[in-house]
Design an enzyme around this catalytic site. Sequence first.
Site, PDB file in Angstrom:
ATOM      1  CB  SER A 186      -0.923  -0.058   1.210  1.00 40.43           C
ATOM      2  OG  SER A 186      -1.798   1.026   1.222  1.00 40.43           O
TER       3      SER A 186
ATOM      4  CG  HIS B  75      -4.254  -0.820  -0.524  1.00 37.66           C
ATOM      5  ND1 HIS B  75      -4.060  -0.674   0.818  1.00 37.66           N
ATOM      6  CD2 HIS B  75      -4.898  -2.006  -0.685  1.00 37.66           C
ATOM      7  CE1 HIS B  75      -4.580  -1.718   1.456  1.00 37.66           C
ATOM      8  NE2 HIS B  75      -5.085  -2.541   0.566  1.00 37.66           N
TER       9      HIS B  75
ATOM     10  CG  ASP C 211      -6.159  -5.231   2.839  1.00 38.46           C
ATOM     11  OD1 ASP C 211      -6.696  -6.281   3.213  1.00 38.46           O
ATOM     12  OD2 ASP C 211      -6.164  -4.830   1.664  1.00 38.46           O
TER      13      ASP C 211
END
Lengths: 274, 197
Positions: free
Chosen positions: B18, B45, B138
């Site tokens: 991310s 992401h 995540d």
Amino acid sequence: MQEIHIVDIRKLTEIIKSKYGYDFTNYAISSLKRRIIRILELYKFKSVDALGKRISEDPVFFEEFISEITVNVTEMFRDPSFWRILRDKILPNILLNNKRIRIWHAGCSSGEEVYSMAILLKEMGILENSKIIATDIDDQILKRAKSGVYTVKNMELNEKNYVRFRGENELNRYFKIKNGLTYMDKSLVKDVSYRKQDLVKGGVFNKFDIVLCRNVMIYFNQNLQNDVLKKLHESIFKYGYLAIGSKESLIWSEIANKFIVANNEEKIYKKIKE
Amino acid sequence: MIFQGLHTKFKAIVIGGSAGSFQGITRILSRVPEDFPLPIILCLHRLKHVRNGFMEALSIKSIKNVVEPYDKESIKPGKVYLAPANYHLSIELGHYFSLSTEEMVNNSRPSIDITLETGAYTYKNKLIGILLSGANKDGAMGMKNIKDSGGFTVVQDPRECMINTMPSAALEMAEIDYTLSIDNIIELFFEIHKLYK
């Protein structure tokens, strides 16, 4: 998160098939599994068996189950570039040979795409010449689609998409905010016919100039996609259009050679063969 | 560096990342050789409403071509796949992808947990999971799924990460085989490459 097994899912889909006639056997397995786990947690079922028992005994609950098992995440003007192509190329092309445009939203969910289409048609000045049919498997979501009531948070995203679409106005011209909710101008969809229809079990019911079925078939496995695509093909007039999601493809289907690519980036296909 | 637990039965590598992972991932892709045998599946992401540009940006530095798979596309050896914007990317039992627009998971779509978890379910002990820099949790659960299925787990060294929430969460939740700098992750790719020659 609890782990469930494919055999449990198979048992469940059998119960649903024999009792209610809906067939989830050929749904894409990993998303179906996640949806089932979500329902187990939401309703605090101890096992898939317990869920199956409740479904077989309680038709009212089954309606709720249908609402929860289907994915209803959608946006107005999702992929703004798609809607621009529709406005600038595809719909003008249909109008060359037709006075009226017949449109089917297959799997319309909570209706954002229908409103997007109605707004687009209105801004093109052809809303009155258009006939829209919007269908979904889920009665509850059709009610929401008809009501045209959305959250303010979602509407912010819709407004951003509309700006990227480069609409004629501000999106807020088409809705009012009351008590923290947005209410769409229902005159936009006064001629839209909303109907319950299951793409899997349902037959061909009409013919259209353009069918939109975007991000619906991703929940099906390839065999089922193929079956549904055959029905969609039959539901489109020759030289009519089919629009699917930007990451879906016709390549693997039997009807691939009956379409040509009208716009590859936006996954719009033109039917050239019956 | 010597890596314990490597073998020639691996079928795929999944990389999650991310905020702060872009530089790391481009450094890795700029070194992974053309004939690297395993599919590399990237779940990063990214901006939800920007469909184009990201794949191209990754491809510039990458030796291999990076592609965003279509729904139901087969996973082929040696290819590099990137989860498309605004879709979850699942790995299915027949070794193909499926996409979905389900609700966000950990505020993310694509969610790294979904890709790692379905990958672990499909590939069992034949999956390598790598988690890079990131600002939320995540991927931590997905790394645990990979470890629980007998797979091989690596996180980027939190000390090297621009934002270390993601690898730190994975280190807390799961048993991680190696905590490595990007340079050492590149070495890991070289070692795997040698094994398969």
